[in-house]
Design a protein around this motif. Structure first.
Motif, PDB file in Angstrom:
ATOM      1  N   MET A   1       0.824  -1.204   0.000  1.00  0.00           N
ATOM      2  CA  MET A   1       0.000   0.000   0.000  1.00  0.00           C
ATOM      3  C   MET A   1       0.860   1.256   0.000  1.00  0.00           C
ATOM      4  O   MET A   1       1.879   1.333   0.687  1.00  0.00           O
ATOM      5  N   THR A   2       0.396   2.243  -0.760  1.00  0.00           N
ATOM      6  CA  THR A   2       1.043   3.550  -0.811  1.00  0.00           C
ATOM      7  C   THR A   2       0.103   4.580  -0.190  1.00  0.00           C
ATOM      8  O   THR A   2      -0.932   4.240   0.373  1.00  0.00           O
ATOM      9  N   ARG A   3       0.453   5.847  -0.362  1.00  0.00           N
ATOM     10  CA  ARG A   3      -0.375   6.905   0.216  1.00  0.00           C
ATOM     11  C   ARG A   3      -1.696   7.075  -0.519  1.00  0.00           C
ATOM     12  O   ARG A   3      -2.629   7.655   0.014  1.00  0.00           O
ATOM     13  N   CYS A   4      -1.771   6.575  -1.766  1.00  0.00           N
ATOM     14  CA  CYS A   4      -3.022   6.773  -2.508  1.00  0.00           C
ATOM     15  C   CYS A   4      -3.382   5.578  -3.375  1.00  0.00           C
ATOM     16  O   CYS A   4      -3.923   5.749  -4.465  1.00  0.00           O
ATOM     17  N   GLY A   5      -3.109   4.385  -2.881  1.00  0.00           N
ATOM     18  CA  GLY A   5      -3.514   3.202  -3.627  1.00  0.00           C
ATOM     19  C   GLY A   5      -2.556   2.051  -3.438  1.00  0.00           C
ATOM     20  O   GLY A   5      -1.548   2.160  -2.739  1.00  0.00           O
ATOM     21  N   ALA A   6      -2.867   0.947  -4.101  1.00  0.00           N
ATOM     22  CA  ALA A   6      -2.110  -0.288  -3.916  1.00  0.00           C
ATOM     23  C   ALA A   6      -1.283  -0.649  -5.135  1.00  0.00           C
ATOM     24  O   ALA A   6      -1.669  -0.382  -6.276  1.00  0.00           O
ATOM     25  N   ILE A   7      -0.140  -1.254  -4.868  1.00  0.00           N
ATOM     26  CA  ILE A   7       0.645  -1.923  -5.896  1.00  0.00           C
ATOM     27  C   ILE A   7       0.431  -3.419  -5.691  1.00  0.00           C
ATOM     28  O   ILE A   7       0.682  -3.941  -4.609  1.00  0.00           O
ATOM     29  N   VAL A   8      -0.059  -4.088  -6.722  1.00  0.00           N
ATOM     30  CA  VAL A   8      -0.291  -5.522  -6.643  1.00  0.00           C
ATOM     31  C   VAL A   8       0.987  -6.247  -7.056  1.00  0.00           C
ATOM     32  O   VAL A   8       1.581  -5.934  -8.098  1.00  0.00           O
ATOM     33  N   GLY A   9       1.415  -7.193  -6.235  1.00  0.00           N
ATOM     34  CA  GLY A   9       2.658  -7.887  -6.488  1.00  0.00           C
ATOM     35  C   GLY A   9       2.547  -8.956  -7.566  1.00  0.00           C
ATOM     36  O   GLY A   9       1.474  -9.208  -8.137  1.00  0.00           O
ATOM     37  N   ARG A  10       3.693  -9.560  -7.847  1.00  0.00           N
ATOM     38  CA  ARG A  10       3.759 -10.700  -8.767  1.00  0.00           C
ATOM     39  C   ARG A  10       4.717 -11.697  -8.151  1.00  0.00           C
ATOM     40  O   ARG A  10       5.941 -11.546  -8.245  1.00  0.00           O
ATOM     41  N   PRO A  11       4.192 -12.731  -7.460  1.00  0.00           N
ATOM     42  CA  PRO A  11       5.057 -13.646  -6.725  1.00  0.00           C
ATOM     43  C   PRO A  11       6.113 -14.301  -7.613  1.00  0.00           C
ATOM     44  O   PRO A  11       5.887 -14.585  -8.792  1.00  0.00           O
ATOM     45  N   ALA A  12       7.269 -14.556  -7.011  1.00  0.00           N
ATOM     46  CA  ALA A  12       8.422 -15.032  -7.764  1.00  0.00           C
ATOM     47  C   ALA A  12       8.358 -16.513  -8.105  1.00  0.00           C
ATOM     48  O   ALA A  12       9.020 -16.951  -9.046  1.00  0.00           O
ATOM     49  N   SER A  13       7.595 -17.300  -7.348  1.00  0.00           N
ATOM     50  CA  SER A  13       7.539 -18.736  -7.563  1.00  0.00           C
ATOM     51  C   SER A  13       6.284 -19.123  -8.331  1.00  0.00           C
ATOM     52  O   SER A  13       5.187 -18.621  -8.034  1.00  0.00           O
ATOM     53  N   PRO A  14       6.400 -20.048  -9.312  1.00  0.00           N
ATOM     54  CA  PRO A  14       5.194 -20.510 -10.008  1.00  0.00           C
ATOM     55  C   PRO A  14       4.205 -21.205  -9.076  1.00  0.00           C
ATOM     56  O   PRO A  14       3.020 -21.286  -9.386  1.00  0.00           O
ATOM     57  N   VAL A  15       4.676 -21.677  -7.925  1.00  0.00           N
ATOM     58  CA  VAL A  15       3.785 -22.283  -6.945  1.00  0.00           C
ATOM     59  C   VAL A  15       2.729 -21.282  -6.485  1.00  0.00           C
ATOM     60  O   VAL A  15       1.590 -21.658  -6.154  1.00  0.00           O
ATOM     61  N   ARG A  16       3.087 -19.997  -6.501  1.00  0.00           N
ATOM     62  CA  ARG A  16       2.181 -18.966  -6.012  1.00  0.00           C
ATOM     63  C   ARG A  16       1.569 -18.111  -7.127  1.00  0.00           C
ATOM     64  O   ARG A  16       0.815 -17.166  -6.844  1.00  0.00           O
ATOM     65  N   ALA A  17       1.887 -18.422  -8.366  1.00  0.00           N
ATOM     66  CA  ALA A  17       1.378 -17.631  -9.478  1.00  0.00           C
ATOM     67  C   ALA A  17      -0.146 -17.604  -9.483  1.00  0.00           C
ATOM     68  O   ALA A  17      -0.801 -18.637  -9.387  1.00  0.00           O
ATOM     69  N   GLY A  18      -0.708 -16.429  -9.593  1.00  0.00           N
ATOM     70  CA  GLY A  18      -2.155 -16.261  -9.642  1.00  0.00           C
ATOM     71  C   GLY A  18      -2.796 -15.852  -8.338  1.00  0.00           C
ATOM     72  O   GLY A  18      -3.947 -15.391  -8.331  1.00  0.00           O
ATOM     73  N   GLU A  19      -2.078 -15.992  -7.227  1.00  0.00           N
ATOM     74  CA  GLU A  19      -2.659 -15.559  -5.944  1.00  0.00           C
ATOM     75  C   GLU A  19      -2.998 -14.075  -5.964  1.00  0.00           C
ATOM     76  O   GLU A  19      -3.955 -13.636  -5.310  1.00  0.00           O
ATOM     77  N   GLU A  20      -2.212 -13.317  -6.708  1.00  0.00           N
ATOM     78  CA  GLU A  20      -2.409 -11.865  -6.750  1.00  0.00           C
ATOM     79  C   GLU A  20      -3.762 -11.482  -7.362  1.00  0.00           C
ATOM     80  O   GLU A  20      -4.293 -10.397  -7.090  1.00  0.00           O
ATOM     81  N   ARG A  21      -4.327 -12.355  -8.197  1.00  0.00           N
ATOM     82  CA  ARG A  21      -5.633 -12.048  -8.815  1.00  0.00           C
ATOM     83  C   ARG A  21      -6.704 -11.814  -7.755  1.00  0.00           C
ATOM     84  O   ARG A  21      -7.537 -10.901  -7.865  1.00  0.00           O
ATOM     85  N   TRP A  22      -6.694 -12.681  -6.729  1.00  0.00           N
ATOM     86  CA  TRP A  22      -7.758 -12.604  -5.723  1.00  0.00           C
ATOM     87  C   TRP A  22      -7.584 -11.393  -4.825  1.00  0.00           C
ATOM     88  O   TRP A  22      -8.576 -10.779  -4.397  1.00  0.00           O
ATOM     89  N   VAL A  23      -6.344 -11.043  -4.559  1.00  0.00           N
ATOM     90  CA  VAL A  23      -6.096  -9.825  -3.786  1.00  0.00           C
ATOM     91  C   VAL A  23      -6.510  -8.596  -4.591  1.00  0.00           C
ATOM     92  O   VAL A  23      -7.137  -7.666  -4.066  1.00  0.00           O
ATOM     93  N   ALA A  24      -6.187  -8.585  -5.887  1.00  0.00           N
ATOM     94  CA  ALA A  24      -6.576  -7.457  -6.733  1.00  0.00           C
ATOM     95  C   ALA A  24      -8.099  -7.293  -6.753  1.00  0.00           C
ATOM     96  O   ALA A  24      -8.620  -6.176  -6.668  1.00  0.00           O
TER      97      ALA A  24
END
Length: 315
Positions: free
Chosen positions: A113-136
């Motif tokens: 989180m920043t002062r005016c919004g979020a930066i959505v990450g991109r996990p480094a491992s393929p084991v975790r690829a796609g988790e960011e979709r649900w957070v977004a």
């Protein structure tokens, strides 16, 4: 037929949007903002783990230290959620698809989180690829602007970034955040007038979060010999007192260093670490212990489990 006098084409009734995004927080957008690591915490994003932990397969392949008992882990996570509520923090949940990743609960990695919004990450491992979709999706549902989703060959996990002060973010480059991911995050912060300090994490370090935590405006804890010298110089240059985490064996065994700052000199930490808890108390910190040992088998504690959505603005 085009009517140049119509507002749709810039006619007299046309009104340009004149406010910047930050001024729209609390009106068009939800008033979620973060610009420090130590001011009172007001909102967090969590994901309660469930049966997905029991189907993780080989723990090491799932990035875990051991296979957690999902029912005990779930109960501990509920206690963590309640500890936040007891501290006056509003708890929001990711609510992912019916079969989430075993690591979905580590929300801190998936956003910053920043002062005016979020930066959505991109996990480094393929084991975790796609988790960011649900957070977004959940960030959008909450009305939080998504300023960037790290893309291309970039990888970035939110636990590799922290606010040094209201104008500067430190980013740790290493196993989970690469050069391209750090560059994208820095560019987004620069658009807000926020500078960045980039440091290289040592081999064997998962995240910057594991080497550096803030307890107050003027107090940071580090792991001697593990925290990058550039990070220590940046802290001391801003007048912070840099103290070592009290007990390295408790850090390794009990995640004692993986705490969340609830407010100035008030921390939520893993229970079962008596040396660290006493040392923090002797340093003037108010300590709230919560059992997370079953959750910690997945290689993280409350810091990793907690997506920080909002803190009060520093005075």
């Amino acid at each position: 037929m085009t009517d140049p006098s119509a507002a749709a084409y810039g006619g007299p009734n046309w009104r340009p949007r004149s406010t910047d995004l930050r001024a729209e927080l609390g009106d068009i957008w939800a008033p979620f903002s973060v610009g420090s690591e130590w001011t009172p915490l007001t909102d967090v994003l969590l994901h309660p783990p469930g049966p997905e932990l029991s189907v993780a397969g080989e723990p090491d392949g799932a990035l875990m230290l051991a296979a957690p008992d999902w029912q005990r882990a779930s109960a501990q996570h509920e206690a963590l959620s309640q500890a936040y509520r007891d501290a006056g923090v509003q708890v929001h949940f990711v609510d992912p698809a019916p079969s989430p990743s075993p690591n979905q609960m580590f929300v801190a990695d998936l956003m910053f989180m920043t002062r005016c919004g979020a930066i959505v990450g991109r996990p480094a491992s393929p084991v975790r690829a796609g988790e960011e979709r649900w957070v977004a999706r959940r960030l959008a549902d909450l009305g939080i602007p998504i300023l960037r989703t790290v893309a291309g060959r970039g990888t970035f996990e939110g636990a590799d970034a922290a606010w040094l002060d209201g104008e500067t973010v430190i980013i740790g480059r290493g196993l989970r955040t690469n050069e391209e991911g750090a560059r994208q995050v820095a560019a987004t912060l620069e658009e807000q007038g926020v500078g960045t300090v980039l440091v290289d994490l040592p081999r064997g370090s998962m995240h910057l979060m594991g080497e550096l935590r803030f307890a107050d405006r003027d107090l940071a804890y580090v792991r001697p010999g593990r925290t990058p010298e550039g990070a220590i110089e940046a802290l001391e240059g801003r007048g912070l007192r840099v103290s070592p985490f009290p007990a390295e064996d408790e850090n390794l065994r009990g995640m004692a260093h993986n705490f969340v700052t609830l407010g100035p000199r008030r921390i939520l930490m893993a229970a079962g670490n008596p040396i660290s808890e006493e040392a923090y108390g002797d340093a003037g910190l108010d300590v709230v212990p919560v059992e997370v040992d079953e959750l910690a088998k997945a290689a993280g504690a409350m810091g990793c489990l907690t997506g920080v959505l909002a803190r009060e603005t520093a005075g």
